[in-house]
Design an enzyme around this catalytic site. Structure first.
Site, mmCIF file in Angstrom:
data_model
loop_
_atom_site.group_PDB
_atom_site.id
_atom_site.type_symbol
_atom_site.label_atom_id
_atom_site.label_comp_id
_atom_site.label_asym_id
_atom_site.label_seq_id
_atom_site.Cartn_x
_atom_site.Cartn_y
_atom_site.Cartn_z
ATOM 1 N N GLU A 80 20.391 -48.108 -31.824
ATOM 2 C CA GLU A 80 19.459 -47.789 -30.841
ATOM 3 C C GLU A 80 19.767 -48.643 -29.847
ATOM 4 O O GLU A 80 19.165 -48.514 -28.782
ATOM 5 C CB GLU A 80 18.130 -47.829 -31.568
ATOM 6 C CG GLU A 80 17.436 -49.173 -31.798
ATOM 7 C CD GLU A 80 18.017 -49.848 -32.887
ATOM 8 O OE1 GLU A 80 18.926 -49.464 -33.557
ATOM 9 O OE2 GLU A 80 17.652 -50.975 -33.160
ATOM 10 N N HIS A 95 22.892 -51.952 -35.083
ATOM 11 C CA HIS A 95 21.706 -51.343 -34.164
ATOM 12 C C HIS A 95 22.350 -50.093 -33.122
ATOM 13 O O HIS A 95 22.463 -50.438 -32.341
ATOM 14 C CB HIS A 95 21.244 -52.345 -33.408
ATOM 15 C CG HIS A 95 20.411 -53.061 -34.362
ATOM 16 N ND1 HIS A 95 18.983 -52.958 -34.572
ATOM 17 C CD2 HIS A 95 20.500 -54.345 -34.796
ATOM 18 C CE1 HIS A 95 18.403 -54.030 -35.224
ATOM 19 N NE2 HIS A 95 19.512 -54.898 -35.320
ATOM 20 N N CYS A 133 19.305 -52.163 -39.984
ATOM 21 C CA CYS A 133 18.911 -53.736 -40.093
ATOM 22 C C CYS A 133 17.923 -54.036 -40.998
ATOM 23 O O CYS A 133 18.124 -53.761 -42.187
ATOM 24 C CB CYS A 133 18.784 -54.301 -38.647
ATOM 25 S SG CYS A 133 18.872 -55.994 -38.661
#
Lengths: 226, 83
Positions: free
Chosen positions: A204, A202, A85
């Protein structure tokens, strides 16, 4: 081995990345950018967020902070670098990867789950998948539209440097499945070395089982071989 | 040394989509204005001292190359005036 997660003023996915990597038993620590890159760094995460308030352009300021010279050197030596990002925007602004991530076609901030088609399964970031796999990972960005000249994009595609494309549930990279107007639905690309990758979605945030899909784990597992 | 103001204008390359400009255009139309199109640009006014306007321009050029513009998506121009 320690993965250094570089925190700039305004980073806000650094702790998410640390927790996700810990969940995968990958040693990681958050590093304040002014402290420089630790000597025992075996991998680098450029995390999401709004470094320097997105002043000038998203990622522009962080890309020119002194630690990025160390990151570029490490990347050139083969240290795995993953930009997520805002980290992807920093990666492009700093020349680690080609192109630019700029204002979404909608001119709006978009926060939603998207599907990605895995374009290659022979990189450390995608070894956990098969080529053509469709994975579900969230996006959260206002400036994620991948922009680059058609000529340069054609070269990158010829070099198999596109890692992920936005697609529908069936893996079709259609215009409807493109959340931000990215050229050729590009969601993630590789740098000069395949150990450098940036992506707007993302991984994560799609790693801890408590918060939904865990399709992002495979990307972070790229650091296991570091 | 002479005091100059270097004005750097950074705009999107022709053909690069500008969603913010499009949204602004639509807002103007909602206000009842008639217009064909609208482009936006960033302008930086940089006060500096240099031996000549050429030297001032060269420095402003480098600022644009290295930070103010992103060559992937932007074109820029520089104007130098004595201040």
């Amino acid at each position: 081995m320690t993965v250094s997660i570089i925190r700039f003023g305004g980073s806000n996915c650094d702790r998410d990345a640390e927790r996700a990597l810990s969940h995968l038993d990958i040693d990681a620590e958050i590093v304040w950018h002014e402290d420089g890159l630790p000597a025992d760094t075996t991998g680098i995460v450029l995390p999401g967020g709004f470094s320097y308030g997105d002043y000038l352009r998203a990622g522009a300021m962080a890309a020119r902070s002194p630690i990025m010279a160390e990151v570029r050197d490490a990347a050139a030596d083969g240290t795995p670098v993953l930009g997520v990002c805002n980290g992807a925007q920093v990666g492009c602004e700093s020349g680690l990867t080609d192109g630019a991530f700029t204002t979404n076609e909608s001119a709006r901030f978009q926060c939603e789950h998207v599907y990605l088609r895995v374009e290659r399964d022979d990189t450390l970031w995608t070894a956990a998948y098969d080529e053509g796999d469709v994975i579900e990972i969230p996006i959260a960005h206002g400036e994620g539209r991948y922009e680059i000249s058609e000529e340069r994009l054609a070269e990158l595609e010829d070099d198999d440097r596109v890692l992920f494309r936005y697609c529908d549930e069936d893996g079709e990279p259609s215009a409807e499945a493109n959340p931000n107007g990215s050229k050729h639905n590009v969601a993630g690309i590789l740098g000069d070395r395949e150990t450098v990758a940036v992506l707007m979605p993302h991984p994560e945030r799609a790693t801890l089982p408590d918060v939904g899909p865990t399709d992002g784990q495979g990307v972070l597992r790229g650091f296991e071989s570091a | 040394m002479t005091a100059y103001t270097a004005t750097v204008t950074v705009r999107l390359k022709h053909g690069v989509l500008d969603p913010e400009a499009e949204t602004t255009k639509q807002a103007l139309e909602r206000l009842g204005f008639e217009l064909d199109s609208l482009r936006s640009a960033d302008r930086f006014e940089i006060d500096l001292e240099a031996d000549s306007s050429e030297a001032a321009r060269e420095r402003a050029d480098e600022m644009a190359e290295r930070l103010l513009a992103n060559p992937t998506i932007h074109d820029y121009d520089v104007e130098v005036d004595e201040r």
